[in-house]
Motif scaffolding. Structure first.
Motif, short mmCIF file in Angstrom:
data_model
loop_
_atom_site.label_atom_id
_atom_site.label_comp_id
_atom_site.label_asym_id
_atom_site.label_seq_id
_atom_site.Cartn_x
_atom_site.Cartn_y
_atom_site.Cartn_z
N ARG A 1 22.34 46.61 -44.24
CA ARG A 1 21.42 45.48 -44.31
C ARG A 1 22.15 44.17 -44.02
N LEU A 2 23.33 44.02 -44.56
CA LEU A 2 24.10 42.80 -44.34
C LEU A 2 24.52 42.66 -42.87
N ARG A 3 24.81 43.76 -42.23
CA ARG A 3 25.14 43.70 -40.80
C ARG A 3 23.96 43.20 -39.99
N GLN A 4 22.76 43.59 -40.38
CA GLN A 4 21.58 43.09 -39.68
C GLN A 4 21.42 41.58 -39.90
N LEU A 5 21.60 41.14 -41.14
CA LEU A 5 21.43 39.72 -41.44
C LEU A 5 22.49 38.85 -40.79
N LEU A 6 23.68 39.40 -40.61
CA LEU A 6 24.81 38.62 -40.10
C LEU A 6 25.21 39.02 -38.69
N GLU B 1 19.68 40.03 -52.99
CA GLU B 1 21.11 39.73 -53.07
C GLU B 1 21.74 39.65 -51.68
N ALA B 2 21.29 40.51 -50.76
CA ALA B 2 21.81 40.47 -49.40
C ALA B 2 21.53 39.12 -48.74
N ALA B 3 20.33 38.58 -48.95
CA ALA B 3 20.00 37.27 -48.39
C ALA B 3 20.91 36.19 -48.96
N LEU B 4 21.18 36.26 -50.26
CA LEU B 4 22.06 35.28 -50.88
C LEU B 4 23.49 35.41 -50.36
N VAL B 5 23.95 36.64 -50.20
CA VAL B 5 25.29 36.86 -49.66
C VAL B 5 25.40 36.29 -48.25
N ALA B 6 24.38 36.52 -47.42
CA ALA B 6 24.40 35.98 -46.07
C ALA B 6 24.48 34.45 -46.10
N ALA B 7 23.77 33.85 -47.06
CA ALA B 7 23.83 32.38 -47.20
C ALA B 7 25.22 31.93 -47.62
N GLU B 8 25.88 32.71 -48.48
CA GLU B 8 27.25 32.36 -48.89
C GLU B 8 28.19 32.42 -47.69
N VAL B 9 27.99 33.38 -46.84
CA VAL B 9 28.82 33.48 -45.63
C VAL B 9 28.60 32.27 -44.73
N GLU B 10 27.34 31.89 -44.53
CA GLU B 10 27.05 30.72 -43.70
C GLU B 10 27.72 29.48 -44.28
N ALA B 11 27.73 29.36 -45.61
CA ALA B 11 28.36 28.20 -46.23
C ALA B 11 29.87 28.19 -45.98
N LEU B 12 30.49 29.35 -46.03
CA LEU B 12 31.93 29.43 -45.75
C LEU B 12 32.23 29.05 -44.30
N LEU B 13 31.42 29.55 -43.38
CA LEU B 13 31.63 29.22 -41.97
C LEU B 13 31.41 27.72 -41.72
N ALA B 14 30.50 27.14 -42.48
CA ALA B 14 30.24 25.71 -42.34
C ALA B 14 31.43 24.87 -42.78
N GLN B 15 32.29 25.45 -43.62
CA GLN B 15 33.50 24.75 -44.06
C GLN B 15 34.60 24.78 -43.00
N GLY B 16 34.35 25.49 -41.91
CA GLY B 16 35.32 25.52 -40.82
C GLY B 16 36.08 26.82 -40.68
N LEU B 17 35.79 27.82 -41.53
CA LEU B 17 36.46 29.11 -41.40
C LEU B 17 35.99 29.82 -40.14
N ASP B 18 36.93 30.45 -39.44
CA ASP B 18 36.57 31.27 -38.29
C ASP B 18 35.97 32.58 -38.79
N PRO B 19 34.92 33.10 -38.14
CA PRO B 19 34.32 34.37 -38.60
C PRO B 19 35.34 35.50 -38.71
N SER B 20 36.38 35.48 -37.87
CA SER B 20 37.37 36.55 -37.92
C SER B 20 38.21 36.53 -39.18
N GLU B 21 38.13 35.45 -39.95
CA GLU B 21 38.89 35.37 -41.20
C GLU B 21 37.99 35.55 -42.42
N VAL B 22 36.79 36.07 -42.19
CA VAL B 22 35.85 36.29 -43.28
C VAL B 22 35.42 37.75 -43.27
N ALA B 23 35.33 38.34 -44.47
CA ALA B 23 34.83 39.70 -44.60
C ALA B 23 33.76 39.74 -45.68
#
Length: 625
Positions: A524-529, A491-513
């Motif tokens: 674990r998620l901190r390591q992946l991201l 699940e952590a790997a999938l969540v990290a992929a979801e984050v990458e997809a959001l950033l690819a849409q143009g969101l700044d990392p500072s606006e994502v949690a």
């Protein structure tokens, strides 16, 4: 109810909670090697002092690892109480201090007294400590509420006597952009003779109401005490009140205050006082004496140690004189303030001794154990408490204290005693897209919430809410060795992929949690991201993110097992927080087959399907590494 019996009961629960905190840290020190305590974030080994300075009359020592390597010690943060020890030698003079600043490579500790020489010479260990001050203040507050005149005046409303209200608001009426419910809450608070409650569901502006309550009180010449359980919530009040033009004084250890509000702290404002100017000179002289003492010890010849000790004694005396002068300056600053602010347990700080206020205002009151709110009531003629008892309750470690009711906030107990007679519930939220808001509103607030037009349709794509169901993917939860938390690698790997997809849409990392109920999953998620953390991406527990918001939030539920165990996800208030942090995009990732065994999550999944927000994780297979 018999209030005295209730207060005695709370006292026994506090004792159980204090013992549990101490036992957990003692058990970790006894059972775990130093390396393991480091791995759990409870200690920092082999650090050394790289700089000595001063902070508001206190000695400030900065520690780092040799070569500037990253520190670790995740639970040792700004505001933590730590002791300085040696790896292979017990010292009876081990000093304790408060972490004032922290970066990835260094950590500054503020000591009330200059630490002994060995604590700044060579490598040392910093150990996380329980703070007895908090428990002593809470227990003392219970005793005063039970026995002192300032406490007994509250016995009526706290034991069930109907709250009293004036017929008309005290005023004056000030211009302000309040909606109907906010105006009603302001009116009730302004008419209260003893207590009023502002119930603020997520994003509805309860702090806005409190600011208006305070503005009115100051306009009619009253001094106000403003408080909250956490330093972050107090600092938020400082920023809001200062922006409204009020003279604010933030009381509290400088180490625990956000940099943005340091100018409003008691120490910073007292610096302009003549007594404080003299105190600064004494501190500089004391630091110079300590350095001279250290140099004298390194010299050869008779008498070097006695000379060194004499200079150390002189330095300590200068520090004491400096603090006395600072106290005089601080008293004058407090006398001039419109609003004095501190955390609930900070209200018993020496600077506030014997000070009382016509009005006390407490934000995030539902996150505080009941005895903490009493510290505010004891200093005020009347009080206004704001919070939401349908979000996270106070944190309680002891199972016995939890079972005994310590996790029930004063706010929640007053709602049970007095119902709508003592509160107004806010209904218009200014945070979330309407489709993100819909389920929490229906499930927990009787469908009463409405989205302000400015946020109702705000989105980054056509799917403000997405629920990604991992059922059948084989993502299983696990308990890491030496931990009582949970993680889920797939699940952590999938969540990290979801984050990458959001950033690819143009969101700044500072606006994502990214948030999860489980600390092991967070790590674990901190390591992946990790690559995005320096650019502002936040990864935290649900509990750590209460009161926060971001444009986009990804939630990892973690639990995935054959028995349908959901652990503390069963406290739906935690899920309420998780579902209400996002402004324009919320992605929830979890195993539907597991969590749907609980009725709340079954309703959530049904809502997602009915609204077109449900997705199968099989659709996301291409996103996984």
């Amino acid at each position: 109810m018999d209030l005295v019996h209730h207060l005695d009961h709370l006292s026994s629960l506090l004792a159980a909670e204090r013992e549990e905190e101490r036992a957990r840290l003692d058990d970790a020190r006894r059972r775990l090697a130093l390396a393991e305590r480091e791995a759990r974030g409870l200690a920092l080994a082999d650090v050394e002092a790289i700089e000595e300075a001063a902070l508001a009359g206190r000695a400030l020592v900065t520690y780092a690892r040799p070569g500037g390597r990253p520190l670790g010690g995740a639970r040792v943060g700004v505001g933590s109480l730590v002791s300085v020890t040696l790896r292979r030698e017990e010292r009876t003079d081990a000093p304790r201090g408060v972490v004032a600043r922290r970066t990835r490579a260094s950590l500054a500790v503020a000591f009330d007294e200059p630490p002994p020489d060995w604590a700044t010479d060579g490598r040392v260990v910093l150990e996380l400590e329980p703070s007895p001050v908090t428990w002593e203040r809470l227990a003392g507050g219970l005793a005063r509420l039970r026995d002192d005149p300032a406490g007994r005046r509250w016995h009526g409303v706290l034991s069930g006597t109907p709250p009293r209200f004036e017929r008309a608001a005290r005023g004056p009426v000030l211009p302000g952009p309040l909606n109907a419910e906010q105006a009603s809450a302001l009116d009730l608070a302004d008419r209260a003779v003893d207590l009023a409650l502002v119930h603020g569901p997520p994003g509805t502006g309860k702090t806005t109401v409190l600011v208006e309550v305070i503005r009115r009180a100051v306009a009619r010449g009253e001094k106000v005490l403003a408080t909250a359980p956490s330093n972050l919530a107090v600092d938020n009040l400082v920023e809001r009140l200062a922006a409204a033009g009020l003279a604010c004084v933030r009381v509290g250890h400088p180490a625990r205050v956000l940099p943005a509000v340091l100018a409003h702290t008691l120490e910073a404002q007292a610096e302009a006082h003549e007594a404080a100017r003299i105190a600064r000179g004494l501190v500089e002289e004391a630091i110079a004496l300590r350095r001279s003492a250290a140099k004298r010890r390194q010299q050869r010849g008779p008498g070097r140690y006695s000379a060194s000790r004499e200079r150390e004694r002189d330095a300590r005396a200068l520090f004491a004189e400096a603090r006395s002068l600072e106290a005089r300056a601080e008293a004058e600053v407090l006398d001039r303030a419109d609003v004095v602010l501190a955390t609930l347990t900070g209200l018993d700080a020496p600077a506030l001794a014997r000070r009382r206020f016509p009005l006390a205002v407490a934000d995030e009151a539902t996150q505080a154990v009941e005895p903490a709110l009493y510290l505010a009531l004891l200093r005020a003629e009347r009080a206004v408490l704001a919070g939401d008892h349908l979000q996270l309750p106070p944190t309680v470690l002891s199972a016995a204290a939890q079972a005994g009711g310590l996790g029930v906030s004063l706010f929640e107990r007053l709602v049970a005693l007095h119902g709508d007679a003592i509160k107004v519930t806010l209904a218009e939220q200014h945070r979330m897209n309407a489709r993100i808001m819909a389920f929490p509103s229906e499930a927990l607030y009787g469908g009463a919430l409405r989205a302000h037009p400015a946020v109702a349709e705000r989105a980054i794509d056509g799917a403000p809410l997405e629920v990604v169901d991992t059922s059948g993917r084989g993502f299983e939860e696990e308990t890491p060795e030496g931990s009582d938390s949970k993680q889920n690698a797939g699940e952590a790997a999938l969540v990290a992929a979801e984050v990458e997809a959001l950033l690819a849409q143009g969101l700044d990392p500072s606006e994502v949690a990214v948030i999860s109920p489980y600390d092991a999953q967070v790590q674990r998620l901190r390591q992946l991201l990790a690559v995005h953390l320096d650019r502002g991406l936040e990864v935290d527990t649900v509990d750590g993110f209460q009161g926060r918001e971001k444009d986009a939030v990804v939630v990892s539920l973690v639990r995935a097992n054959e028995t349908g165990e959901v652990g503390f996800l069963a406290d739906v208030r935690r899920m309420n927080v998780a579902l209400t942090r996002a402004r324009v995009k919320l992605v929830v990732v979890g195993d539907g087959a597991t969590v749907a065994r609980h009725p709340f999550y079954a309703r959530f999944l049904s809502h997602a399907e009915a609204s077109g927000a449900w997705r199968s994780a099989w659709e996301r297979a291409h996103e996984l590494p």
